[in-house]
Write a protein that holds these residues in place. Structure first.
Motif, PDB file in Angstrom:
ATOM      1  N   UNK A 141       0.836  -1.207   0.000  1.00 47.43           N
ATOM      2  CA  UNK A 141       0.000   0.000   0.000  1.00 47.43           C
ATOM      3  C   UNK A 141       0.865   1.250   0.000  1.00 47.43           C
ATOM      4  N   UNK A 142       1.947   1.225   0.794  1.00 48.62           N
ATOM      5  CA  UNK A 142       2.830   2.393   0.848  1.00 48.62           C
ATOM      6  C   UNK A 142       3.444   2.719  -0.506  1.00 48.62           C
ATOM      7  N   UNK A 143       3.597   1.704  -1.338  1.00 40.62           N
ATOM      8  CA  UNK A 143       4.239   1.934  -2.634  1.00 40.62           C
ATOM      9  C   UNK A 143       3.271   2.506  -3.681  1.00 40.62           C
ATOM     10  N   UNK A 144       1.994   2.600  -3.333  1.00 39.98           N
ATOM     11  CA  UNK A 144       1.004   3.108  -4.284  1.00 39.98           C
ATOM     12  C   UNK A 144       1.061   4.622  -4.394  1.00 39.98           C
ATOM     13  N   UNK A 171      -5.362  -1.000   4.937  1.00 36.79           N
ATOM     14  CA  UNK A 171      -5.521   0.318   4.329  1.00 36.79           C
ATOM     15  C   UNK A 171      -5.909   1.340   5.379  1.00 36.79           C
ATOM     16  N   UNK A 172      -6.845   0.972   6.245  1.00 35.66           N
ATOM     17  CA  UNK A 172      -7.307   1.906   7.273  1.00 35.66           C
ATOM     18  C   UNK A 172      -6.225   2.136   8.323  1.00 35.66           C
ATOM     19  N   UNK A 202      -2.876  -4.493  -9.876  1.00 34.05           N
ATOM     20  CA  UNK A 202      -1.617  -5.080 -10.322  1.00 34.05           C
ATOM     21  C   UNK A 202      -0.773  -5.555  -9.152  1.00 34.05           C
ATOM     22  N   UNK A 203      -0.904  -4.904  -8.017  1.00 35.94           N
ATOM     23  CA  UNK A 203      -0.109  -5.291  -6.848  1.00 35.94           C
ATOM     24  C   UNK A 203      -0.836  -6.323  -5.976  1.00 35.94           C
ATOM     25  N   UNK A 204      -1.942  -6.861  -6.451  1.00 34.39           N
ATOM     26  CA  UNK A 204      -2.619  -7.935  -5.738  1.00 34.39           C
ATOM     27  C   UNK A 204      -3.427  -7.492  -4.548  1.00 34.39           C
ATOM     28  N   UNK A 205      -3.793  -6.211  -4.515  1.00 36.10           N
ATOM     29  CA  UNK A 205      -4.591  -5.705  -3.397  1.00 36.10           C
ATOM     30  C   UNK A 205      -6.083  -5.705  -3.705  1.00 36.10           C
ATOM     31  N   UNK A 206      -6.419  -5.566  -4.964  1.00 35.24           N
ATOM     32  CA  UNK A 206      -7.811  -5.507  -5.378  1.00 35.24           C
ATOM     33  C   UNK A 206      -8.086  -6.559  -6.443  1.00 35.24           C
ATOM     34  N   UNK A 207      -9.374  -6.935  -6.530  1.00 30.77           N
ATOM     35  CA  UNK A 207      -9.870  -7.736  -7.639  1.00 30.77           C
ATOM     36  C   UNK A 207     -10.994  -6.963  -8.305  1.00 30.77           C
ATOM     37  N   UNK A 208     -11.487  -7.503  -9.388  1.00 30.75           N
ATOM     38  CA  UNK A 208     -12.623  -6.896 -10.071  1.00 30.75           C
ATOM     39  C   UNK A 208     -13.793  -7.855  -9.982  1.00 30.75           C
ATOM     40  N   UNK A 209     -14.908  -7.343  -9.460  1.00 33.21           N
ATOM     41  CA  UNK A 209     -16.122  -8.151  -9.365  1.00 33.21           C
ATOM     42  C   UNK A 209     -16.572  -8.497 -10.781  1.00 33.21           C
TER      43      UNK A 209
END
Length: 912
Positions: A254-257, A321-322, A297-304
């Protein structure tokens, strides 16, 4: 899936089972619960419609937020439900103004909706992160989950171990999801990350401790130059619980985003995005993350795949994230979300509270409104939190003090007496520890915890006088709370002098006393002196039920009890009491249970009353409300006495009396005297019954402010007659009539005519009074009193008109006593029947009816519709119909028109 063969077998059996059921998967974060839930979905996809939902920590205090996720995709089936169940969903989801439903009412409506939807295709409900589900939704899901047998609906829930949840006591079957054994963990690691450096491999296995998510995620994090460092440097910490370790792993990504992407993720996380694939389709105002492909791309999210929206890959990502955001970043995100939810009063208030640092009166006002909304929906515990935050954000000392007082008041009604005391102590804004608000809170604590009526009376009376003398010009909440508390304390004290001083004080306040408080003043003190017109005033107050707080409903129901009209309001209490017990006004829920119990006693539902009493006793004992513990035991003692369990009755009588009499709690000591009277009557010890009864009121008078004085009219009269005190008995019956008891309530009308019939020397007048009593429109509503009058009438008829005339009255009395379980009175009635020469046939042509069936059949024979019968018996028309369906074959009839003759034949059989 590696190492989950046994779990897969259980889940396969779950999915292929022929009927509905529920299952809870419980395990640590990252242990594989979500993967197993996905596996269940794959197994069920061909034959089931799958609906996913997830608990969101940010929504855990929003009533019904989780339930909304499950039900939103099914709302198109609402038209197939009846009006009552549709109205339930309207209220829950904010589209209606009616009283919020109880857990049972809502649970039944949900079951009906699910059954309707599953009639087209079996349903699989999948809930992840159930530990974050709001309390209201958890209660309903637990209720539904326990009742899926025989349906085509299955429910599977994922829970994180170590996090308290309402599902912990839901009694649903569980499948533990444990960390992988060491050899299986090695297999998984080597399969997904082959050729790891031995040092890295050892480190991963050591830190993961069999957690699959850690085994999969840690290796990339510690590759490269990290592999050359020691273990502490590679992971940056040691000895931290595993979920936090994984959050550190996600934190690095997350820090790298880009800062804009992190802000989008934070807004999504705070709004609950990622709560299952259906999350963003359940509410149109859900925040939708945009331009976050980098996070994918960094594996944090997917697409429904269905909605095309971004969702978090795992709940731990959302938590990270929080937790890794700065306070300013979180406040900015909350500000945006507050604007997004501008039409949702509670959700907007949640985000405003989190986004605001400095005092802000607008935000404080919004939080107050949200607290009021939550209270009316059964979320009084949440309301305390919001009111406390509103106080923190107040711009003036006066507003801060007022809001802390409000929070303390709601906390007291929620049963959180210690919290209420802390809130009072934190109120430095008033400049005094004896502020009116503090008196309200401390008065409730002293009153409920230990029944301290004397000091509470002095404190509250002085506070009201002080407010009056300070020149208060307008009604206000604090004054009203003080008045209502004084009236409640006076009711328990039942002291004439205190009541008369209170009447003088309230008269001096004039219009500063609310209309509701005036009802309490007239009903709670002495209904004989001040009860005229109370029934109508209570009825008008209940007409605006949707505007009433739970404590208003409770107090008005107490007033209804004093004028014996509680039955018509009991359905309201039964709908909301479960809700208030869980997350609402707990102290008021205890009183609601008392009132429900009292009505169950009055209408002859004694088994149900004992169950209600047992539940209330457990609740009051658990929460250390000693006054209510004793109050509950007193009512249980009354039931024991009525049933002839006199040893138990006297044991409870002694317990309550020993505690209450030294404290001056006349309300309870009058009940203990009533227990003694009833128990003595049950034993046939009429002298002891008389002595107990005159402890409440002497014959010929109705002691002022003794609430049991009119209620024990029949007891004192009967005891006096059986001990040769004929004149005292008649004088007492005449006093009741002269005080117009027969105009105050239906029950008092019944027993006043009964007492006059028992005692008048004129046979014609006695017959007239017996007719008035037995033909009163509400006579059957009070079966025990009616049966006592029928028994007395039968005895008199046997002596004056012969056995044949007496038998119908004695038979009706005996049958009623037997249905109620009033054994001594039933034996007395049967003995009188035998004295008439009555013998019971050894065989009968019909199967005996249950008490409930006989009651419903009797009402139907009188021409009442199923709906009208349901209103009198607190049953649905459908349940009434089911009872009648069973009654017809028992009586050997096929139609409603034949009921009257069939019931008459039963009576004739008894009279042979």
């Amino acid at each position: 899936m590696v190492g989950r063969k046994s779990e897969q077998e259980v889940l396969s059996a779950f999915v292929t089972a022929p009927e509905g059921r529920a299952l809870v998967l419980r395990g640590d974060a990252g242990v594989g619960k979500s993967a197993l839930l996905d596996h269940v979905i794959e197994l069920a996809a061909d034959k089931h419609r799958v609906i996913r939902a997830a608990g969101v920590e940010a929504e855990s205090e929003l009533p019904f937020a989780g339930l909304h996720q499950f039900l939103y995709p099914l709302l198109n089936h609402l038209d197939g439900l009846d009006d009552a169940h549709r109205k339930v969903f309207d209220v829950v989801f904010g589209r209606g103004e009616d009283t919020p439903p109880s857990v049972m009412t809502l649970g039944i409506a949900v079951l009906d909706l699910l059954s309707l939807a599953a009639s087209q295709q079996p349903l699989l409900l999948v809930l992840d992160d159930g530990q974050w589900l709001d309390t209201s939704s958890t209660e309903v899901c637990g209720f539904v989950g326990r009742r899926l047998t025989g349906s085509s609906v299955k429910l599977v829930v994922g829970l994180r171990s170590g996090v308290p949840s309402g599902f912990d006591t839901a009694a649903l079957p569980e499948l533990p999801v444990t960390p992988l054994p060491e050899n299986v963990a090695e297999q998984l690691l080597d399969q997904r990350h082959p050729a790891l450096d031995p040092r890295v491999r050892h480190l991963v296995l050591d830190e993961a401790q069999g957690n699959p998510l850690a085994l999969l995620e840690l290796p990339p994090h510690i590759r490269g130059d990290r592999a050359e460092r020691n273990a502490e440097e590679r992971l940056g910490y040691t000895g931290v619980p595993l979920p936090q370790r994984l959050q550190q792993v996600y934190g690095a990504r997350i820090d790298s985003l880009d800062a804009g992407v992190r802000a989008e993720l934070l807004r999504g996380a705070l709004d609950g995005v990622g709560a299952g694939t259906a999350a963003d389709r359940t509410r149109g105002t859900r925040y939708r993350m945009r331009d976050v492909d980098e996070a994918v791309a960094r594996g944090l999210l997917d697409i429904d795949p269905l909605s095309g929206d971004f969702v978090f890959r795992h709940p731990l990502v959302r938590s990270t994230v929080v937790q890794t955001a700065t306070p300013n970043e979180r406040r900015a995100a909350h500000t945006t979300l507050a604007q997004l939810h501008h039409d949702d009063i509670e959700r907007r208030a949640t985000h405003l509270a989190a986004s605001t640092v400095d005092p802000d009166e607008n935000v404080a006002t919004a939080l107050e409104a949200a607290a009021d909304s939550a209270t009316r929906r059964g979320g009084a515990v949440t309301a305390v939190t919001w009111l406390t935050r509103a106080a923190e954000l107040s711009e003036t000392r006066e507003e801060r003090s007022r809001r802390l007082g409000d929070a303390a008041y709601v906390a007291g009604h929620s049963g959180r007496l210690d919290h209420a005391r802390q809130l009072v102590l934190s109120d430095t804004g008033s400049g005094t520890t004896d502020s009116p608000s503090s008196v309200v809170a401390s008065g409730y604590v002293a009153f409920f915890e230990d029944g301290d009526v004397r000091s509470s009376q002095r404190q509250v009376f002085a506070a009201i006088e002080s407010m009056r003398d300070s020149g208060v010009q307008e009604p206000n909440d604090v004054l009203t709370r003080l008045i209502d508390l004084l009236l409640a304390v006076n009711q328990y004290a039942s002291d004439r002098n205190a009541w008369e001083r209170t009447h003088q004080l309230l008269d001096s306040l004039g219009d500063l006393v609310s209309a509701h408080s005036r009802i309490y003043q007239d009903a709670w003190g002495d209904v004989v002196l001040r009860g005229a017109g109370v029934r109508e005033r209570v009825d008008r107050a209940f007409a605006s039920l949707g505007d009433l707080e739970p404590w208003d409903i409770t107090r008005l129901a107490v007033a209804a009890y004093h004028v014996d009209t509680l039955s018509q309001y009991r359905p309201h209490l039964q709908r909301i009491v479960d809700r208030e017990v869980e997350t609402g006004a707990l102290a008021d829920a205890m009183t609601m249970l008392h009132l429900i119990m009292l009505d169950q006693i009055a209408v002859g539902e004694w088994d149900e009353a004992e169950r209600t009493g047992a539940r209330c006793l457990e609740l009051t004992t658990t929460h250390r409300h000693t006054l209510f513990v004793m109050h509950t035991q007193a009512y249980l003692g009354q039931i024991a006495a009525l049933r002839g369990h006199t040893d138990r009755a006297r044991e409870l009588q002694a317990t309550v009396d020993t505690w209450a009499r030294p404290r001056g709690i006349g309300f309870l000591t009058q009940i203990t005297d009533t227990i003694g009277t009833t128990a003595a009557l049950a034993d046939g010890d009429y002298e002891a019954a008389y002595l107990h009864a005159i402890g409440i009121t002497p014959p010929g008078t109705l002691t002022p402010y003794a609430h049991q004085a009119p209620r024990t009219l029949l007891d004192l009269t009967e005891a006096a007659l059986h001990t040769g005190r004929t004149q005292q008995a008649h004088t007492h019956a005449l006093a009741a009539h002269q005080n117009n008891l027969h105009h105050l309530s239906p029950r008092l009308a019944l027993i006043t005519h009964g007492a006059l019939a028992l005692t008048t020397p004129d046979p014609a007048q006695a017959t007239t009074h017996y007719q008035h009593a037995q033909n009163h429109p509400a006579a059957t509503t009070f079966p025990f009193e009616l049966a006592r009058i029928q028994l007395a009438h039968g005895i008199r008829q046997r002596h004056t008109h012969g056995p044949r005339t007496a038998r119908p009255h004695l038979t009706q009395a005996a049958e009623t006593f037997e249905r109620l379980g009033a054994t001594p009175w039933a034996q007395r009635a049967r003995a009188e029947l035998r004295a008439t020469g009555h013998t019971t046939r050894t065989t009968t042509h019909h199967t005996p009816l249950t008490w409930q069936e006989h009651r419903i059949a009797d009402l139907a024979a009188r021409g009442l519709t199923n709906k009208e019968i349901g209103e009198q018996t607190h049953l649905s028309p459908r349940t009434v119909s089911s009872h009648l369906y069973r009654v017809f074959p028992k009586l050997g009839i096929t139609s409603r028109a034949a009921l009257r003759d069939a019931l008459g034949r039963i009576s004739d059989d008894e009279n042979v």
